[in-house]
Design an enzyme around this catalytic site. Sequence first.
Site, short mmCIF file in Angstrom:
data_model
loop_
_atom_site.label_atom_id
_atom_site.label_comp_id
_atom_site.label_asym_id
_atom_site.label_seq_id
_atom_site.Cartn_x
_atom_site.Cartn_y
_atom_site.Cartn_z
N CYS A 173 17.88 5.44 18.57
CA CYS A 173 18.19 4.35 19.50
C CYS A 173 17.37 3.12 19.14
O CYS A 173 16.33 2.82 19.74
CB CYS A 173 17.96 4.79 20.93
N TYR A 222 7.85 7.69 -0.48
CA TYR A 222 7.74 7.06 0.84
C TYR A 222 8.93 7.41 1.73
O TYR A 222 9.39 6.60 2.54
CB TYR A 222 7.56 5.53 0.69
N PRO A 279 0.57 5.71 -10.47
CA PRO A 279 1.95 5.51 -10.03
C PRO A 279 2.33 6.47 -8.91
O PRO A 279 1.93 7.64 -8.92
CB PRO A 279 2.76 5.82 -11.29
C1 PLP Z 1 0.26 2.99 -2.88
C2 PLP Z 1 -0.71 2.91 -3.98
C3 PLP Z 1 -0.32 3.20 -5.30
C4 PLP Z 1 1.10 3.55 -5.68
O1 PLP Z 1 2.02 2.50 -5.62
P1 PLP Z 1 3.51 2.71 -6.16
O2 PLP Z 1 4.19 1.43 -5.89
O3 PLP Z 1 4.11 3.84 -5.41
O4 PLP Z 1 3.41 3.01 -7.63
C5 PLP Z 1 -1.29 3.18 -6.28
N1 PLP Z 1 -2.58 2.87 -5.99
C6 PLP Z 1 -2.99 2.58 -4.73
C7 PLP Z 1 -4.41 2.27 -4.47
C8 PLP Z 1 -2.07 2.58 -3.70
O5 PLP Z 1 -2.48 2.28 -2.45
#
Ligand code: PLP
Length: 410
Positions: free
Chosen positions: A337, A365, A269
């Site tokens: 801008c 993010y 996660p």
């Molecule tokens: C981005 C990513 C995650 C995490 O996704 P979330 O939506 O932030 O939980 C987990 N595993 C992989 C391989 C990813 O690229």
Amino acid sequence: MELNNQSYQIQGLEMIELTKKYGTPLYVYDGEKILSQVKLLQEAFSSVDLKIKYATKALSNINILKLLKKAGTGIDAVSIEEVKLGMHAGFEPSEIMYTPNCVSFEEIQDAVELGVMINIDNIPMLEHFGKVYGNSVPICVRLNPHIMAGGNAKISVGHIDSKFGISILQLKHILKVVEAYGLNVIGLHVHTGSDILEAEVFLKGAEILFDAAREFRDLKFLDFGGGFKVAYKEGDISTNILDVGQKVSAAFKQFCLEYGRKLELWFEPGKFLVSESGYLLVRTNVIKSTPASTFVGVDSGLNHLIRPMMYDAYHGVVNISNPTGEQHIYSVVGYICETDTIAADRKMNDVKEGDIIAIRNAGAYGFSMASNYNSRLKPAEVLILGGKDYLIRERETFEDILKHQIDIGL
Ligand SMILES: *Cc1c(COP(=O)(O)O)cnc(C)c1O
């Protein structure tokens, strides 16, 4: 964040005071919230051997990584730089899963040398890996189960024409390569995308993973990726983690019985662990009324938080300078801008110039996708832990903008 005695606070610290101390724009993270999310996930999966591999790309400050290390998680890294960052933060190579997509074989070799778990995402790379390493380095294989899930096409990565993973329809081909080189596959992985709400979607992914897993004899873990949905709006439903925990654990234990061995269950996660912990605090530069809207122009924009523009993401906004004022409808916009609407047509307590707006769900993010567009400086980051505030990243200075530019003397 809580409203106490007419002021917004995190762990008893007044948010307005933080902006006076550190300036704006400012990223603030509630460390206790991150820890409680880890706990929640651990409790939901307490009946199985759960390993959490925090998705580093969501928020990669080394202090956040160290906090998660203390809480007992590992990490998932999608680049060699994230692998190195994780090791710098104190993770053992064995706690790091490296899940790259379309990187060079040289980068994979670097990761092998560092000793992390390699997750292979395409058949040519699997063959390449077999030729060079044979069975000497254990690997995980990333499968694409072709489940359409997630809140937005850009974050849904499991569908049929997604570039991620090896299609489950190519399982026979995978098995041929594995056999040809005697590859030591100890893990299988799926990550279907972000913002998955239903236990049923995870279960569907799980069933596909179980079916594939029956073809491999030496597995040690199954990795279900990330993608739990968190609440962004009031009244939003987030993934019912206890429900997912119960259902997925039950199915997993049943599978392990059949498989004849107890496996580890991995999750990666990102959002779930850090999204709600974060706030981007911005200052109101101008209130601009047009016949159609009232704009609140703030000292930030898509350079610091690109999610509203890139994913049409909803981020809650609160005028923390005026906790009790009358409510009006505003659109919060950035100073870049480019049309950079952070929040359109939202109710906020009466906003004046200089007021501080807190943008919610800025932990995941947010800073990690920030840029220097318009030659703006990246914000400072503050972590709040045990009721204390810690500066964990300095605000950039103008020197940073010039740092890697080379003046050829024109
Ligand atoms: C981005 C990513 C995650 C995490 O996704 P979330 O939506 O932030 O939980 C987990 N595993 C992989 C391989 C990813 O690229």
